[in-house]
Design a protein around this motif. Structure first.
Motif, PDB file in Angstrom:
ATOM      1  N   LEU A  81      69.659  43.384  -4.855  1.00 46.36           N
ATOM      2  CA  LEU A  81      68.094  43.050  -3.744  1.00 46.36           C
ATOM      3  C   LEU A  81      67.097  43.228  -3.033  1.00 46.36           C
ATOM      4  O   LEU A  81      66.325  43.635  -3.173  1.00 46.36           O
ATOM      5  CB  LEU A  81      67.491  41.545  -4.514  1.00 46.36           C
ATOM      6  N   TYR A  82      68.160  43.389  -2.078  1.00 45.80           N
ATOM      7  CA  TYR A  82      68.106  43.819  -0.965  1.00 45.80           C
ATOM      8  C   TYR A  82      67.216  45.782  -1.128  1.00 45.80           C
ATOM      9  O   TYR A  82      66.509  45.418  -0.626  1.00 45.80           O
ATOM     10  CB  TYR A  82      68.562  43.569   0.106  1.00 45.80           C
ATOM     11  N   ASP A 120      66.964  47.108  -3.916  1.00 47.06           N
ATOM     12  CA  ASP A 120      66.238  47.063  -4.414  1.00 47.06           C
ATOM     13  C   ASP A 120      64.728  46.771  -3.698  1.00 47.06           C
ATOM     14  O   ASP A 120      63.650  46.706  -5.105  1.00 47.06           O
ATOM     15  CB  ASP A 120      66.429  46.265  -6.271  1.00 47.06           C
ATOM     16  N   LYS A 125      63.101  43.661  -3.202  1.00 40.17           N
ATOM     17  CA  LYS A 125      63.239  42.624  -3.667  1.00 40.17           C
ATOM     18  C   LYS A 125      63.197  41.296  -2.200  1.00 40.17           C
ATOM     19  O   LYS A 125      62.481  40.976  -1.926  1.00 40.17           O
ATOM     20  CB  LYS A 125      63.171  42.076  -4.858  1.00 40.17           C
ATOM     21  N   ARG A 155      63.145  41.540   2.031  1.00 40.12           N
ATOM     22  CA  ARG A 155      62.922  41.975   2.628  1.00 40.12           C
ATOM     23  C   ARG A 155      63.829  41.682   3.603  1.00 40.12           C
ATOM     24  O   ARG A 155      63.988  42.925   4.619  1.00 40.12           O
ATOM     25  CB  ARG A 155      61.644  41.672   3.081  1.00 40.12           C
ATOM     26  N   LEU A 158      61.223  37.358   0.568  1.00 37.32           N
ATOM     27  CA  LEU A 158      60.695  38.407  -0.668  1.00 37.32           C
ATOM     28  C   LEU A 158      59.516  38.690  -0.170  1.00 37.32           C
ATOM     29  O   LEU A 158      58.658  38.440  -0.721  1.00 37.32           O
ATOM     30  CB  LEU A 158      61.412  37.326  -2.048  1.00 37.32           C
ATOM     31  N   ASP A 159      59.793  40.321  -1.574  1.00 42.31           N
ATOM     32  CA  ASP A 159      58.153  41.218  -1.867  1.00 42.31           C
ATOM     33  C   ASP A 159      58.160  40.556  -2.816  1.00 42.31           C
ATOM     34  O   ASP A 159      58.663  41.582  -3.316  1.00 42.31           O
ATOM     35  CB  ASP A 159      59.236  42.789  -1.678  1.00 42.31           C
ATOM     36  N   ALA A 160      57.411  39.363  -2.587  1.00 41.53           N
ATOM     37  CA  ALA A 160      56.089  39.311  -3.905  1.00 41.53           C
ATOM     38  C   ALA A 160      54.947  37.951  -3.381  1.00 41.53           C
ATOM     39  O   ALA A 160      54.901  37.700  -2.378  1.00 41.53           O
ATOM     40  CB  ALA A 160      57.292  37.983  -4.422  1.00 41.53           C
ATOM     41  N   GLU A 209      56.371  34.870  -8.929  1.00 45.84           N
ATOM     42  CA  GLU A 209      57.257  35.966  -8.966  1.00 45.84           C
ATOM     43  C   GLU A 209      58.789  36.229  -7.970  1.00 45.84           C
ATOM     44  O   GLU A 209      59.440  36.175  -8.519  1.00 45.84           O
ATOM     45  CB  GLU A 209      56.155  37.285  -8.136  1.00 45.84           C
ATOM     46  N   ALA A 210      58.519  34.992  -7.504  1.00 42.88           N
ATOM     47  CA  ALA A 210      59.246  34.569  -5.968  1.00 42.88           C
ATOM     48  C   ALA A 210      60.866  33.607  -6.986  1.00 42.88           C
ATOM     49  O   ALA A 210      61.332  33.909  -7.330  1.00 42.88           O
ATOM     50  CB  ALA A 210      58.836  34.329  -4.897  1.00 42.88           C
ATOM     51  N   ILE A 235      62.721  36.070  -9.032  1.00 45.13           N
ATOM     52  CA  ILE A 235      64.043  36.953  -8.431  1.00 45.13           C
ATOM     53  C   ILE A 235      64.926  35.810  -8.093  1.00 45.13           C
ATOM     54  O   ILE A 235      65.708  36.196  -8.205  1.00 45.13           O
ATOM     55  CB  ILE A 235      63.003  37.368  -6.799  1.00 45.13           C
TER      56      ILE A 235
END
Length: 135
Positions: A68-69, A71, A73, A75, A90-92, A97-98, A101
């Motif tokens: 995920l890192y 990708d 998703k 940070r 998280l990049d959400a 959305e979070a 993930i």
């Protein structure tokens, strides 16, 4: 200048409260409410979960977290200083959305963890929060 530090110390907690209430009618001008740019997730073991249960899943969890890192998703992520879990940034743009993930991670699939979701955004300029304070 010597009054700037006390001013900032007084205003920053108010700014933080304004951000935390962004989903509510808080009376804060809309210009002072930031857009969500990330979601902070605090992950802790559910009550009754043993360290052995968590450690059995950790190898899979590490692989999934690193993926995920890479990708984009996740940070950043940190181990809590008190040893009681992990904190993710998280990049959400939304809690949903979070959540989507986090639900992909093995510890969540095994229902071993509780998650707290906190949308965050950039601290807006102090002038937007109180235009008269810096004049």
């Amino acid at each position: 200048m010597k009054f700037m530090i006390p001013l900032l110390m007084a205003v920053l907690p108010a700014a933080s409260v304004a951000q935390s209430q962004s989903g509510r009618a808080s009376g804060v001008p809309s210009v002072a409410i930031p857009k969500t740019t990330a979601v902070l997730v605090i992950q802790t073991p559910k009550e009754g979960v043993t360290p052995q249960q968590v450690m059995a899943v950790i190898p899979e969890e590490i692989q999934a977290t690193v993926k995920l890192y890479f990708d984009g998703k996740i940070r950043e992520w940190y181990s809590r200083g008190d040893g009681k879990g992990v904190v993710f940034l998280l990049d959400a743009k939304t809690e949903d959305e979070a959540r989507a993930i986090m639900e992909t991670l093995p510890l969540a699939k095994e229902q071993l963890m509780d998650h707290q979701y906190i949308p965050v955004g950039p601290l807006m300029p102090l002038k937007a929060l109180n235009p008269g304070a810096l004049q």
